[in-house]
Design a protein around this motif. Structure first.
Motif, PDB file in Angstrom:
ATOM      1  N   THR A 240       0.937  -1.502   0.454  1.00 36.06           N
ATOM      2  CA  THR A 240       0.389   0.168  -0.090  1.00 36.06           C
ATOM      3  C   THR A 240       1.072   0.942  -0.336  1.00 36.06           C
ATOM      4  O   THR A 240       0.112   2.660   0.668  1.00 36.06           O
ATOM      5  CB  THR A 240      -0.805   0.160   1.369  1.00 36.06           C
ATOM      6  N   ALA A 241       2.254   1.355  -0.378  1.00 32.78           N
ATOM      7  CA  ALA A 241       3.197   2.556  -0.465  1.00 32.78           C
ATOM      8  C   ALA A 241       1.860   3.525  -1.616  1.00 32.78           C
ATOM      9  O   ALA A 241       1.861   2.731  -1.948  1.00 32.78           O
ATOM     10  CB  ALA A 241       4.339   2.429  -0.644  1.00 32.78           C
ATOM     11  N   GLY A 242       2.973   4.353  -1.087  1.00 32.93           N
ATOM     12  CA  GLY A 242       2.097   5.481  -1.934  1.00 32.93           C
ATOM     13  C   GLY A 242       0.876   6.395  -2.033  1.00 32.93           C
ATOM     14  O   GLY A 242       0.175   7.008  -3.509  1.00 32.93           O
ATOM     15  N   GLU A 243      -0.121   6.432  -1.351  1.00 37.25           N
ATOM     16  CA  GLU A 243      -1.006   6.292  -0.882  1.00 37.25           C
ATOM     17  C   GLU A 243      -1.466   8.275  -0.531  1.00 37.25           C
ATOM     18  O   GLU A 243      -1.761   8.500   0.082  1.00 37.25           O
ATOM     19  CB  GLU A 243      -2.200   5.487  -0.151  1.00 37.25           C
ATOM     20  N   ILE A 244      -0.761   9.174  -1.736  1.00 42.34           N
ATOM     21  CA  ILE A 244      -0.708   9.964  -1.225  1.00 42.34           C
ATOM     22  C   ILE A 244      -1.416  10.903  -0.834  1.00 42.34           C
ATOM     23  O   ILE A 244      -1.928  12.210  -0.442  1.00 42.34           O
ATOM     24  CB  ILE A 244       0.395  10.731  -2.718  1.00 42.34           C
ATOM     25  N   GLY A 245      -3.512  10.426  -1.621  1.00 44.41           N
ATOM     26  CA  GLY A 245      -4.398  10.689  -1.756  1.00 44.41           C
ATOM     27  C   GLY A 245      -4.701  11.093   0.097  1.00 44.41           C
ATOM     28  O   GLY A 245      -5.609  11.499  -0.135  1.00 44.41           O
ATOM     29  N   HIS A 246      -4.069  10.239   0.228  1.00 40.84           N
ATOM     30  CA  HIS A 246      -4.349  10.157   1.522  1.00 40.84           C
ATOM     31  C   HIS A 246      -3.541  10.494   2.778  1.00 40.84           C
ATOM     32  O   HIS A 246      -3.591  10.387   4.013  1.00 40.84           O
ATOM     33  CB  HIS A 246      -5.183   8.541   2.433  1.00 40.84           C
ATOM     34  N   LEU A 247      -2.848  11.702   2.252  1.00 37.57           N
ATOM     35  CA  LEU A 247      -1.524  12.363   3.123  1.00 37.57           C
ATOM     36  C   LEU A 247      -2.234  13.602   3.791  1.00 37.57           C
ATOM     37  O   LEU A 247      -3.737  13.734   2.490  1.00 37.57           O
ATOM     38  CB  LEU A 247      -0.852  12.566   2.106  1.00 37.57           C
ATOM     39  N   THR A 248      -2.102  13.390   5.056  1.00 44.39           N
ATOM     40  CA  THR A 248      -3.479  14.705   5.346  1.00 44.39           C
ATOM     41  C   THR A 248      -2.888  15.646   5.916  1.00 44.39           C
ATOM     42  O   THR A 248      -1.478  16.464   5.340  1.00 44.39           O
ATOM     43  CB  THR A 248      -3.576  14.548   7.194  1.00 44.39           C
ATOM     44  N   ILE A 249      -3.840  16.944   4.862  1.00 48.50           N
ATOM     45  CA  ILE A 249      -2.536  18.314   4.326  1.00 48.50           C
ATOM     46  C   ILE A 249      -3.617  19.420   5.589  1.00 48.50           C
ATOM     47  O   ILE A 249      -3.046  20.344   5.636  1.00 48.50           O
ATOM     48  CB  ILE A 249      -3.911  18.890   3.145  1.00 48.50           C
ATOM     49  N   ASP A 250      -4.328  18.459   6.389  1.00 50.31           N
ATOM     50  CA  ASP A 250      -4.933  19.652   7.360  1.00 50.31           C
ATOM     51  C   ASP A 250      -6.126  19.183   8.010  1.00 50.31           C
ATOM     52  O   ASP A 250      -6.152  18.210   7.449  1.00 50.31           O
ATOM     53  CB  ASP A 250      -6.035  20.884   6.567  1.00 50.31           C
ATOM     54  N   GLU A 251      -5.209  19.283   9.160  1.00 45.94           N
ATOM     55  CA  GLU A 251      -5.640  18.228  10.015  1.00 45.94           C
ATOM     56  C   GLU A 251      -6.871  18.205  10.513  1.00 45.94           C
ATOM     57  O   GLU A 251      -8.047  17.791  11.800  1.00 45.94           O
ATOM     58  CB  GLU A 251      -4.757  17.332  11.409  1.00 45.94           C
ATOM     59  N   HIS A 252      -7.816  18.998  10.675  1.00 46.53           N
ATOM     60  CA  HIS A 252      -9.343  19.767  10.866  1.00 46.53           C
ATOM     61  C   HIS A 252     -10.005  20.027   9.867  1.00 46.53           C
ATOM     62  O   HIS A 252     -11.140  20.276   9.695  1.00 46.53           O
ATOM     63  CB  HIS A 252      -8.706  21.217  11.433  1.00 46.53           C
ATOM     64  N   GLY A 253      -9.481  19.316   8.370  1.00 48.13           N
ATOM     65  CA  GLY A 253      -9.883  19.781   7.078  1.00 48.13           C
ATOM     66  C   GLY A 253     -11.003  18.472   7.534  1.00 48.13           C
ATOM     67  O   GLY A 253     -11.631  17.734   7.914  1.00 48.13           O
ATOM     68  N   PRO A 254     -11.972  18.336   6.036  1.00 49.03           N
ATOM     69  CA  PRO A 254     -13.170  18.006   6.157  1.00 49.03           C
ATOM     70  C   PRO A 254     -12.839  16.056   6.003  1.00 49.03           C
ATOM     71  O   PRO A 254     -11.796  15.451   5.939  1.00 49.03           O
ATOM     72  CB  PRO A 254     -13.511  17.756   4.660  1.00 49.03           C
ATOM     73  N   VAL A 255     -14.079  15.330   6.195  1.00 54.88           N
ATOM     74  CA  VAL A 255     -13.342  13.824   6.359  1.00 54.88           C
ATOM     75  C   VAL A 255     -13.168  13.256   5.687  1.00 54.88           C
ATOM     76  O   VAL A 255     -14.423  13.990   4.547  1.00 54.88           O
ATOM     77  CB  VAL A 255     -14.723  13.176   7.722  1.00 54.88           C
ATOM     78  N   CYS A 256     -12.437  12.150   5.465  1.00 53.07           N
ATOM     79  CA  CYS A 256     -12.119  11.418   3.915  1.00 53.07           C
ATOM     80  C   CYS A 256     -12.622  10.695   4.016  1.00 53.07           C
ATOM     81  O   CYS A 256     -13.066   9.866   5.046  1.00 53.07           O
ATOM     82  CB  CYS A 256     -10.623  11.486   3.781  1.00 53.07           C
ATOM     83  N   ARG A 257     -13.123  10.295   2.828  1.00 52.12           N
ATOM     84  CA  ARG A 257     -13.592   8.353   2.582  1.00 52.12           C
ATOM     85  C   ARG A 257     -13.100   7.485   3.179  1.00 52.12           C
ATOM     86  O   ARG A 257     -13.558   6.382   3.758  1.00 52.12           O
ATOM     87  CB  ARG A 257     -13.903   8.051   1.158  1.00 52.12           C
ATOM     88  N   CYS A 258     -12.174   7.850   3.951  1.00 49.86           N
ATOM     89  CA  CYS A 258     -11.215   6.344   4.414  1.00 49.86           C
ATOM     90  C   CYS A 258     -10.897   6.568   5.773  1.00 49.86           C
ATOM     91  O   CYS A 258     -10.304   6.113   6.219  1.00 49.86           O
ATOM     92  CB  CYS A 258      -9.705   6.946   3.918  1.00 49.86           C
ATOM     93  N   GLY A 259     -11.888   7.813   6.104  1.00 49.10           N
ATOM     94  CA  GLY A 259     -11.565   8.110   7.795  1.00 49.10           C
ATOM     95  C   GLY A 259     -11.397   8.944   8.415  1.00 49.10           C
ATOM     96  O   GLY A 259     -11.280   9.184   9.542  1.00 49.10           O
ATOM     97  N   ASN A 260     -10.213   9.375   7.845  1.00 45.71           N
ATOM     98  CA  ASN A 260      -8.858  10.319   8.336  1.00 45.71           C
ATOM     99  C   ASN A 260      -9.737  12.086   7.956  1.00 45.71           C
ATOM    100  O   ASN A 260     -10.849  12.049   7.483  1.00 45.71           O
ATOM    101  CB  ASN A 260      -7.909  10.434   7.673  1.00 45.71           C
ATOM    102  N   ARG A 261      -9.354  12.464   8.592  1.00 49.99           N
ATOM    103  CA  ARG A 261      -9.542  13.937   7.997  1.00 49.99           C
ATOM    104  C   ARG A 261      -8.569  14.995   7.317  1.00 49.99           C
ATOM    105  O   ARG A 261      -7.407  14.944   7.584  1.00 49.99           O
ATOM    106  CB  ARG A 261     -10.279  15.471   9.312  1.00 49.99           C
ATOM    107  N   GLY A 262      -8.571  15.610   6.395  1.00 49.67           N
ATOM    108  CA  GLY A 262      -8.153  16.410   6.167  1.00 49.67           C
ATOM    109  C   GLY A 262      -7.152  15.470   4.543  1.00 49.67           C
ATOM    110  O   GLY A 262      -5.948  16.310   4.323  1.00 49.67           O
ATOM    111  N   CYS A 263      -7.269  14.608   4.539  1.00 46.84           N
ATOM    112  CA  CYS A 263      -6.749  14.053   3.363  1.00 46.84           C
ATOM    113  C   CYS A 263      -6.446  15.091   2.188  1.00 46.84           C
ATOM    114  O   CYS A 263      -7.348  15.980   1.467  1.00 46.84           O
ATOM    115  CB  CYS A 263      -7.073  12.893   2.881  1.00 46.84           C
TER     116      CYS A 263
END
Ligand SMILES: [Zn+2]
Length: 398
Positions: A240-263
């Motif tokens: 799963t290396a290279g998942e740049i789309g799910h790198l956090t840009i803003d930790e208070h940002g919108p919730v992502c489909r991966c479950g994290n915030r601000g990807c």
């Protein structure tokens, strides 16, 4: 005389042009009779007959008996021996399939749209049907397909062979794609993420050729990267290396489909771009947004410029960590060119270590939206080489 050196307008250059017309028609439209070939190329039946004789003598064609309109006929197709490889690339909204004799020699290709949130069964069924059609058009049968590379737009857990996230691509959760596809196509199947396959395609036949350390960034409905280290695609311990789309840009940002915030994807994925334009433009598809931005629509250009800025910040992280020689921008969104690339470059220069940026080359993809499907053919070729000794058993079961 070498035909490529023939003087324009000479007899030899005319022959060469006719030869290319015949080969192109067979590549685009599959096997056909000489009469059909004359219709498809606009050449006279006598010229087609001469060309076919010459190309067959050179081993470039295969002739096989068939029936057309109740009469016996000879079908002409490109010579492939009896070895075909297939590449299948699933997108969030479509599937593209290619049959080939090698990564640079695609003999047929086709794309079919898929409904949003389709499930794995539906997607695999359509892909298998497209593959059967293409094989038939090439004048071959399914046992001629020796290996299939499949790409899906989600992280693939190389240990379980399943999608490595509960919430990305939910319709594919818990499915062993390689196993299911093998059952449908009767050939060995390898599965990888489409960003890794994009990198593999560019590495073999595109903008990453000869590059030791680099990355391919796929900008489409989602965002991913295929990372190249030491001249090979680096997949990490579980693929799963290279998942740049799910790198956090803003930790208070919108919730992502991966479950994290601000990807990154919550800022530059197709949904984010479409949401940003919903109030002013109504609901647009990614394809519409790109077309309007190229046409000069100010709102569409603005959201893509903003996306470029966010992408530059994320890329700065990747550049600081890996110090790559080349980063290739690919996928649908990269087709907008400088509207995205210029603000990206500025953000990258602002955020990354200056010496790392100074030695970095950012390139457009050479294979464009075909990079992943070409990479899937490369994966099929590798799989075929590895399993060749066992193929007799596998194909006899088909
Ligand atoms: Zn995410």
């Amino acid at each position: 005389m070498n035909p490529s050196q023939a003087a324009p307008g000479s007899q030899a250059s005319l022959r060469e042009a006719n030869r290319l017309r015949v080969l192109d028609a067979l590549r685009e439209q599959g096997a056909m009779t000489q009469v059909e070939l004359a219709g498809a190329t606009g050449l006279s039946p006598a010229t087609v007959s001469n060309m076919v004789k010459e190309l067959d003598g050179a081993g470039a064609l295969e002739l096989s008996p068939s029936i057309r309109n109740g009469r016996r006929a000879v079908l002409v197709s490109l010579a492939t021996g009896n070895t075909l490889l297939a590449g299948i690339a699933f997108g969030d909204r479509d599937v593209r399939v290619a049959v080939a004799t090698g990564p640079r020699d695609i003999v047929g290709r086709q794309r079919m749209p898929l409904p949003a949130n389709h499930n794995a069964d539906e997607g695999m069924e359509r892909a298998a049907r497209l593959l059967h059609d293409l094989v038939e058009k090439a004048g071959k049968t399914m046992p001629d397909v020796k290996a299939v590379g499949v790409g899906i737009p989600a992280p693939v857990d190389s240990v379980s062979g399943q999608v490595g996230s509960e919430s990305i691509l939910p319709g594919w959760r818990g499915v062993d794609v390689a196993d299911e596809m093998r059952g449908r196509v009767g050939a060995p199947v390898s599965v990888d993420n489409t960003s890794n396959l994009g990198a593999l395609g560019e590495l073999r036949c595109g903008a990453l050729q000869g590059v030791q350390n680099g990355a391919y960034i796929k900008l489409s409905y989602g965002v991913g990267a295929g990372i190249v280290l030491g001249g090979e695609v680096f997949r990490g311990i579980a693929g799963t290396a290279g998942e740049i789309g799910h790198l956090t840009i803003d930790e208070h940002g919108p919730v992502c489909r991966c479950g994290n915030r601000g990807c990154l994807e919550t800022f530059i994925g197709a949904h984010a771009l479409s949401d940003a334009l919903a109030g002013s433009h109504g609901r647009l598809t990614l394809r519409d947004i790109i077309a309007k931005a190229i046409d000069g629509d100010a709102g569409c250009r603005r959201v893509i410029e903003d996306a470029g800025r966010h992408l530059g910040v994320a890329l700065a992280g990747l550049v600081n960590l890996l110090n790559p020689e080349v980063v290739v921008l690919g996928g649908q969104l990269s087709l907008v060119g400088h509207v995205l690339a210029d603000p990206m470059q500025r953000a990258l220069e602002r955020s990354a270590i200056p010496s790392a940026v100074a030695s970095l080359v950012v390139r457009e993809s050479e294979l464009q939206t075909d990079a992943d499907v070409v990479g899937a053919v490369v994966a099929a070729e590798t799989l075929y080489a590895a399993t060749e000794g066992h193929l007799v058993t596998i194909t006899s079961m088909a």
